[in-house]
Design a protein around this motif. Structure first.
Motif, PDB file in Angstrom:
ATOM      1  N   TYR A 286       0.830  -1.139   0.104  1.00 12.77           N
ATOM      2  CA  TYR A 286       0.050  -0.072   0.098  1.00 12.77           C
ATOM      3  C   TYR A 286       0.925   1.177  -0.077  1.00 12.77           C
ATOM      4  O   TYR A 286       2.116   1.152   0.402  1.00 12.77           O
ATOM      5  N   LEU A 287       0.260   2.249  -0.527  1.00 12.12           N
ATOM      6  CA  LEU A 287       0.641   3.686  -0.257  1.00 12.12           C
ATOM      7  C   LEU A 287      -0.182   4.893   0.216  1.00 12.12           C
ATOM      8  O   LEU A 287      -1.272   4.746  -0.337  1.00 12.12           O
ATOM      9  N   TRP A 288      -0.005   5.435   1.204  1.00  5.83           N
ATOM     10  CA  TRP A 288      -1.019   6.293   1.869  1.00  5.83           C
ATOM     11  C   TRP A 288      -0.340   7.543   1.815  1.00  5.83           C
ATOM     12  O   TRP A 288       0.668   7.850   2.910  1.00  5.83           O
ATOM     13  N   ALA A 289      -0.415   8.721   1.353  1.00  7.16           N
ATOM     14  CA  ALA A 289       0.214   9.959   1.538  1.00  7.16           C
ATOM     15  C   ALA A 289      -0.760  10.951   1.717  1.00  7.16           C
ATOM     16  O   ALA A 289      -1.912  11.174   1.162  1.00  7.16           O
ATOM     17  N   ASP A 290      -0.487  12.157   2.595  1.00 10.20           N
ATOM     18  CA  ASP A 290      -1.342  12.858   2.966  1.00 10.20           C
ATOM     19  C   ASP A 290      -0.332  14.257   3.227  1.00 10.20           C
ATOM     20  O   ASP A 290       0.244  14.393   3.814  1.00 10.20           O
ATOM     21  N   GLY A 291      -0.966  15.362   2.337  1.00  9.06           N
ATOM     22  CA  GLY A 291      -0.442  16.502   2.325  1.00  9.06           C
ATOM     23  C   GLY A 291      -1.227  17.843   2.678  1.00  9.06           C
ATOM     24  O   GLY A 291      -2.417  17.793   2.428  1.00  9.06           O
ATOM     25  N   ALA A 292      -0.677  19.187   3.160  1.00  9.89           N
ATOM     26  CA  ALA A 292      -1.515  19.743   3.649  1.00  9.89           C
ATOM     27  C   ALA A 292      -0.774  21.335   3.523  1.00  9.89           C
ATOM     28  O   ALA A 292       0.371  21.279   3.672  1.00  9.89           O
ATOM     29  N   PHE A 293      -1.340  22.437   3.104  1.00  6.59           N
ATOM     30  CA  PHE A 293      -0.772  23.611   3.032  1.00  6.59           C
ATOM     31  C   PHE A 293      -1.683  24.701   3.758  1.00  6.59           C
ATOM     32  O   PHE A 293      -3.132  24.779   3.222  1.00  6.59           O
ATOM     33  N   TYR A 294      -1.396  25.580   4.624  1.00 10.92           N
ATOM     34  CA  TYR A 294      -2.122  26.788   4.832  1.00 10.92           C
ATOM     35  C   TYR A 294      -1.461  28.044   4.911  1.00 10.92           C
ATOM     36  O   TYR A 294      -0.261  28.018   5.054  1.00 10.92           O
ATOM     37  N   ASN A 295      -2.301  29.085   4.628  1.00  9.36           N
ATOM     38  CA  ASN A 295      -1.804  30.355   4.916  1.00  9.36           C
ATOM     39  C   ASN A 295      -2.566  31.134   5.774  1.00  9.36           C
ATOM     40  O   ASN A 295      -3.623  30.821   6.140  1.00  9.36           O
ATOM     41  N   GLU A 296      -1.697  31.813   6.772  1.00  7.83           N
ATOM     42  CA  GLU A 296      -2.349  32.409   8.243  1.00  7.83           C
ATOM     43  C   GLU A 296      -2.252  33.932   8.047  1.00  7.83           C
ATOM     44  O   GLU A 296      -1.868  34.536   8.946  1.00  7.83           O
ATOM     45  N   SER A 297      -2.484  34.570   6.917  1.00 11.48           N
ATOM     46  CA  SER A 297      -2.652  36.013   7.056  1.00 11.48           C
ATOM     47  C   SER A 297      -3.807  36.643   7.575  1.00 11.48           C
ATOM     48  O   SER A 297      -3.693  37.709   8.132  1.00 11.48           O
ATOM     49  N   LEU A 298      -4.662  35.608   7.863  1.00 14.48           N
ATOM     50  CA  LEU A 298      -5.855  36.158   8.570  1.00 14.48           C
ATOM     51  C   LEU A 298      -5.585  36.332  10.066  1.00 14.48           C
ATOM     52  O   LEU A 298      -6.366  37.094  10.817  1.00 14.48           O
ATOM     53  N   ARG A 299      -4.668  35.579  10.553  1.00 16.88           N
ATOM     54  CA  ARG A 299      -4.286  35.581  11.944  1.00 16.88           C
ATOM     55  C   ARG A 299      -3.737  37.085  12.619  1.00 16.88           C
ATOM     56  O   ARG A 299      -3.076  37.647  12.145  1.00 16.88           O
ATOM     57  N   SER A 300      -4.313  37.288  13.663  1.00 14.90           N
ATOM     58  CA  SER A 300      -3.660  38.433  14.551  1.00 14.90           C
ATOM     59  C   SER A 300      -2.539  37.976  15.234  1.00 14.90           C
ATOM     60  O   SER A 300      -2.402  36.931  15.809  1.00 14.90           O
ATOM     61  N   ASN A 301      -1.664  38.923  15.683  1.00 13.82           N
ATOM     62  CA  ASN A 301      -0.446  38.654  16.847  1.00 13.82           C
ATOM     63  C   ASN A 301      -1.170  38.240  18.142  1.00 13.82           C
ATOM     64  O   ASN A 301      -0.478  37.352  18.630  1.00 13.82           O
ATOM     65  N   ALA A 302      -2.343  38.982  18.295  1.00 11.99           N
ATOM     66  CA  ALA A 302      -2.715  38.422  19.585  1.00 11.99           C
ATOM     67  C   ALA A 302      -3.056  36.992  19.556  1.00 11.99           C
ATOM     68  O   ALA A 302      -2.736  36.199  20.643  1.00 11.99           O
ATOM     69  N   ASN A 303      -3.783  36.718  18.415  1.00  9.01           N
ATOM     70  CA  ASN A 303      -4.169  35.003  18.336  1.00  9.01           C
ATOM     71  C   ASN A 303      -3.080  34.265  18.390  1.00  9.01           C
ATOM     72  O   ASN A 303      -3.014  33.000  19.068  1.00  9.01           O
ATOM     73  N   ARG A 304      -2.073  34.482  17.801  1.00  6.80           N
ATOM     74  CA  ARG A 304      -0.475  33.869  17.614  1.00  6.80           C
ATOM     75  C   ARG A 304      -0.197  33.633  19.085  1.00  6.80           C
ATOM     76  O   ARG A 304       0.023  32.682  19.717  1.00  6.80           O
ATOM     77  N   GLN A 305      -0.080  34.648  19.762  1.00  4.31           N
ATOM     78  CA  GLN A 305       0.462  34.789  21.367  1.00  4.31           C
ATOM     79  C   GLN A 305      -0.486  33.974  22.251  1.00  4.31           C
ATOM     80  O   GLN A 305       0.146  33.069  23.080  1.00  4.31           O
ATOM     81  N   ASN A 306      -1.584  33.963  22.125  1.00  3.53           N
ATOM     82  CA  ASN A 306      -2.612  33.395  23.016  1.00  3.53           C
ATOM     83  C   ASN A 306      -2.480  31.949  22.832  1.00  3.53           C
ATOM     84  O   ASN A 306      -2.893  31.282  23.650  1.00  3.53           O
ATOM     85  N   ASP A 307      -2.030  31.397  21.628  1.00  2.00           N
ATOM     86  CA  ASP A 307      -2.186  29.956  21.378  1.00  2.00           C
ATOM     87  C   ASP A 307      -0.878  29.179  21.666  1.00  2.00           C
ATOM     88  O   ASP A 307      -0.787  28.204  21.491  1.00  2.00           O
ATOM     89  N   ILE A 308       0.389  30.042  22.191  1.00  2.00           N
ATOM     90  CA  ILE A 308       1.484  29.207  22.532  1.00  2.00           C
ATOM     91  C   ILE A 308       1.633  28.962  23.976  1.00  2.00           C
ATOM     92  O   ILE A 308       1.607  30.045  24.951  1.00  2.00           O
ATOM     93  N   ILE A 309       1.104  27.865  24.359  1.00  2.50           N
ATOM     94  CA  ILE A 309       1.262  27.492  25.770  1.00  2.50           C
ATOM     95  C   ILE A 309       2.738  27.353  26.267  1.00  2.50           C
ATOM     96  O   ILE A 309       3.156  27.879  27.596  1.00  2.50           O
ATOM     97  N   ASP A 310       3.256  26.371  25.739  1.00  2.00           N
ATOM     98  CA  ASP A 310       4.672  26.258  25.938  1.00  2.00           C
ATOM     99  C   ASP A 310       5.806  27.251  25.258  1.00  2.00           C
ATOM    100  O   ASP A 310       6.286  26.985  24.017  1.00  2.00           O
ATOM    101  N   GLY A 311       6.267  28.330  25.859  1.00  2.00           N
ATOM    102  CA  GLY A 311       7.152  29.350  25.152  1.00  2.00           C
ATOM    103  C   GLY A 311       8.404  28.830  25.443  1.00  2.00           C
ATOM    104  O   GLY A 311       9.414  29.450  24.900  1.00  2.00           O
ATOM    105  N   GLN A 312       8.817  27.703  25.888  1.00  2.00           N
ATOM    106  CA  GLN A 312      10.215  27.232  26.007  1.00  2.00           C
ATOM    107  C   GLN A 312      10.649  26.424  25.253  1.00  2.00           C
ATOM    108  O   GLN A 312      11.730  25.424  25.306  1.00  2.00           O
TER     109      GLN A 312
END
Length: 871
Positions: A286-312
């Motif tokens: 068998y062969l099973w392949a999955d690919g994905a591509f996203y553009n995050e221009s919609l995202r605000s800086n506040a949204n980015r910061q709020n989603d980082i739980i582990d900053g280390q």
């Protein structure tokens, strides 16, 4: 029923606009059983009529009634008054039946009722062609496949097989309801091929008899095989992601391959898509392949910061363009030579944690051995060749690791890795010689790397003293040689504050910041380069026995019980040889000194099951009795596999001489003592006491538990976990109608995990203690309402990790279900609202907020649309 549906009518009117795109598609909207790889098309008879049906209609025709008139000119029998015509398993009843014997046709007038192995029909009048199994019915009502599919029309023309042409009528799967069905597809003209698809022109989708959405043309599945078209999408609302809509499109390429492409938008974060390709060349190719591509221009800086739980983590940066690639393959070049590969590659360290859709098929995750990509700390890829020969194998492999926590320059790669392993019988099976040899080249951008060769030959002598004692003795040696260069890697542990400058450190903040979540890796000033090696001999021996007793136990499906007590003791010796000057890549590089005795016991409980009584068959049943289904019947693809409440156990089973035995449960308790060496903190030579418990006595409940107790200075429990799953006696057996992705049956799940902070990291910190509980439960409150709850709480950190709440509105006969769920989670920090609408027999639209019943095995593996049946 109509009264109950009116309060929910507004909900359906709003959601139906979203789901209608999937219903308009000719694609499979439910998980049809995938076809076998490279399957040969099934042969059909020339007439298009199933052979059993054709044979049945070639049998003699019997007619009875109150009055019989024969017309010799037309060779016609006219039977009036309670007329009944039987042929094989078919029964036709009417006020009058005219039989044109020469033409093999019949006409039924008044209160027409036809009972057939495939369908049951009612009409005011009907014309029947007994040879071709076709008919024309007026004012007809049809129930097909055990009262599930329901057709009504002013005129119904039954064609060969199970194809029906309906004029001015409707189609629904709410065949068990009286009066107006909960939902239906109404049309001026409709053609329904049972087991395939249906088409309708000038149609409307009706809810409780009210037209909701009109459409000039509609194609819908009637338990169809897979083919190209839109699949059920998923919609939801999240405080972090915004509104999410994922709409997949399925492409049936051929019998051995298919693909899925999906558009995905999350209004507060990203827009992009996924694609998946599946190919099966044979049973294990068998062969099973999955690919994905996203553009995050919609995202605000506040949204980015709020989603980082582990900053280390080493790289907490979230790029604008993101991608992920996940694939696995296995191909037989010859019968003994196999090429294989698995890969997980992502654009950034937070990709797997942030996404909630990694692949378009659930079976993909299980095929890679993963349950949740969102919690992984490493994205591995491996590829290689495996050659199998007599009692041995050789493997050439490469492994690439993408570190999602530490700096990538320190990630250790194995390129290439050659392994040979096997066993040789000696002295006519008196002894066994095992061997393992490995040559691997370690590579990293920074830090020590190089080549390593290791060999581990050993000889084992098993022995047995009658039925009383079993034992073995083994001697071996581990040899390792190195050719390495570079500086060592220094690890700064959690709980410390690295006092190094930003210029010389990869630690968070460049040093001076306490490590809370992760260790920190940095280069050491010391090197272990050059050519080195070592040779360490070792020896092992062990002894065990089995004590058992059998009890007569005549109860339910169990005939006898057998209890075994299996004490064991093992001894291992490894001499003390200094290894601190050697490189440290993995567990092969250190063989610690041992003078170790391991002892304990295992007790098991087995059940011998009663032989199943053979099914009784009768030959004098009336035609009506012969075709009446039982309430528990779930034959054919129209049905979901029923949830079993049998007392048959779920453990491992043994069949010997026609007797079937299965394991009800087991308990193992063990401990170790080292005569010469310290094996625990504080200089102790005594290990913890470990207990393992598994109980799977019935299909109504399973229990697994592990306990680790520290007896040194009465320190107490250092590790514990337990999981319990219960299917209550009131749980339903599942629907007769296929309900797609919808959960079925009541259940309760509970899990508890604990690890002492002194046993996790050094120095110990409260943040790194582990103690949390989680649960999941669903139950039907009554036949129209079900509730669901799934909390998860961190007792060590005193915070709620996530809570899921759900409610289900449904039809009493399961022809539709509407699920609404709310998920409040900490990581990611968001609140999601998920909705799923399921139309019985057609499938589901949206994402299930409930998951699946742990006792429901159907659909846990395999793709709902793919060609891979076992992954």
């Amino acid at each position: 029923m109509v009264c109950f549906l009116k309060p929910a009518l507004k909900i359906f009117a709003i959601t139906i606009a979203i789901v209608w795109a999937a219903l308009l598609s000719p694609a499979v909207t439910h998980a049809a059983d995938p076809p076998p790889a490279a399957a040969t098309p099934a042969k059909k008879n020339s007439g298009g009529i199933p052979n059993p049906v054709r044979t049945e209609h070639e049998e003699p025709v019997n007619v009875t009634g109150q009055e019989t008139i024969y017309d010799s000119k037309t060779d016609t029998f006219v039977v009036k008054g309670d007329a009944v015509m039987t042929q094989g398993g078919s029964v036709l009843k009417a006020d009058e039946i005219d039989i044109m014997r020469r033409d093999h046709k019949a006409r039924a007038i008044g209160h027409v009722h036809l009972i057939d192995p495939e369908v049951e029909m009612w009409a005011t009048e009907g014309s029947i062609d007994m040879i071709n199994e076709t008919m024309v019915l007026q004012n007809a009502k049809i129930l097909a496949k055990q009262n599930i599919y329901h057709l009504e029309g002013k005129q119904v023309i039954k064609q060969q097989g199970q194809t029906y042409e309906v004029k001015n009528g409707f189609f629904t799967t709410c065949g068990c309801e009286k009066g107006t069905p909960s939902w239906s597809i109404n049309a001026q003209h409709m053609v329904v091929n049972m087991g395939h698809t249906g088409t309708a022109t000038n149609a409307t989708f009706n809810v409780a008899g009210y037209p909701v959405i009109p459409t000039p043309y509609l194609v819908f599945p009637a338990d169809t095989d897979r083919h190209s078209g839109l699949l059920s999408g998923r919609e939801g609302q999240s405080g972090l992601r915004g509104f999410q809509w994922l709409q997949p499109y399925y492409i049936a390429i051929n019998k051995s391959s298919d693909a899925t492409a999906a558009f995905d938008i999350e209004t507060s974060q990203r827009v992009g898509g996924l694609a998946e390709y599946r190919l099966v060349n044979g049973k294990d190719d068998y062969l099973w392949a999955d690919g994905a591509f996203y553009n995050e221009s919609l995202r605000s800086n506040a949204n980015r910061q709020n989603d980082i739980i582990d900053g280390q983590i080493a790289d907490p940066h979230i790029p604008v363009d993101r991608y992920g690639f996940i694939a696995m393959t296995r191909q037989h070049i010859t019968d003994d030579l196999i090429a294989y590969g698995d890969t997980v590659s992502v654009s950034d360290s937070l990709y797997l944690r942030e996404m909630d859709v990694w692949t378009l098929s659930r079976g993909f995750i299980y095929g890679l051995g993963a349950t949740n990509f969102g919690s992984t700390t490493n994205a591995p890829s491996d590829f290689g060749l495996l050659y199998q020969f007599n009692d041995a194998y050789a493997r050439m492999q490469g492994t690439w690791n993408q570190d999602l926590i530490q700096p990538q320059q320190f990630a250790l790669q194995r390129l290439p890795d050659l392994t040979v392993s096997g066993r040789k019988e000696l002295f006519n099976n008196l002894m066994f010689a095992d061997y393992d040899a490995e040559a691997v080249n370690f590579y990293r951008y920074q830090g020590i790397d190089g080549g390593r060769f290791s060999a581990n030959p050993r000889v084992t002598l098993p022995w047995r003293l009658g039925d009383y004692l079993n034992g073995y003795g083994m001697v071996g040696a581990q040899a390792v040689g190195y050719d390495t260069t570079g500086r060592n890697i220094r690890i700064l542990p959690v709980g410390t504050t690295p006092a190094v400058s930003a210029a010389n450190s990869t630690c968070p903040g460049g040093g001076g910041v306490q490590l809370t979540f992760n260790n920190c890796a940095t280069l050491s000033p010391f090197s272990n380069g050059g050519t080195t090696g070592r040779l360490i001999p070792y020896a092992k021996t062990g002894i065990s026995t089995v004590l058992d007793r059998v009890y007569d136990f005549q109860w339910k499906s169990i005939e006898k019980l057998k209890n075994t007590i299996e004490p064991f003791a093992n001894y291992a010796y490894v001499p003390r040889i200094y290894q601190g000057n050697l490189p440290l890549f993995d567990q092969t590089d250190r063989l610690n000194a041992r003078n170790l005795i391991t002892y304990g016991f295992t007790t098991r409980l087995f059940a011998k099951l009663k032989a199943e009584a053979p099914e009784e068959t009768t030959t004098d049943a009336t035609p009506t009795e012969a075709i009446t289904p039982t309430g528990d019947s779930n034959v054919g693809p129209f049905h979901e596999d029923a949830l079993s409440n049998s007392l048959a156990p779920r453990g491992g089973s043994i069949t010997r001489n026609g007797d079937h035995s299965t394991e009800l449960g087991s308990l193992t308790v063990q401990q170790a003592y080292d005569v010469s060496n310290e094996i625990a903190p504080g200089g102790s030579k005594v290990s913890d006491v470990e207990g393992l418990l598994n109980i799977y006595a019935t299909q109504l409940a399973t229990l697994g538990a592990q306990l680790d107790y520290n007896p040194r200075a009465h320190s107490g429990i250092t590790f514990a976990n337990a999981s319990l799953a219960i299917q209550p006696p009131w749980s339903t057996k599942g629907s007769q109608i296929y309900l797609g992705k919808a959960l079925q049956g009541s259940f309760i799940e509970f899990a508890y995990n604990y690890a002492s902070r002194n046993a996790t990291v050094f120095p110990a910190t409260n943040r790194n203690a582990a103690q949390f509980v989680s649960g999941r439960a669903y139950t039907d409150v009554f036949d129209r309402l079900g509730i669901y709850i799934a909390p998860s709480y961190d007792l060590a950190d005193n915070r709620n990790l996530s809570t899921e709440y759900g409610m289900r509105l449904k039809s009493p006969c399961d022809c539709w279900a509407a699920d609404l769920g709310i998920i409040d989670s900490t990581n990611p920090n968001e609140v999601q609202v998920q909705f799923q609408l399921t139309l019985g027999g057609l499938g589901s639209v949206g994402r299930s907020p409930f998951g699946r019943n742990p006792f429901q095995t159907r659909g846990l593996v395999g793709s709902p649309t793919g060609v891979l049946p076992n992954y």
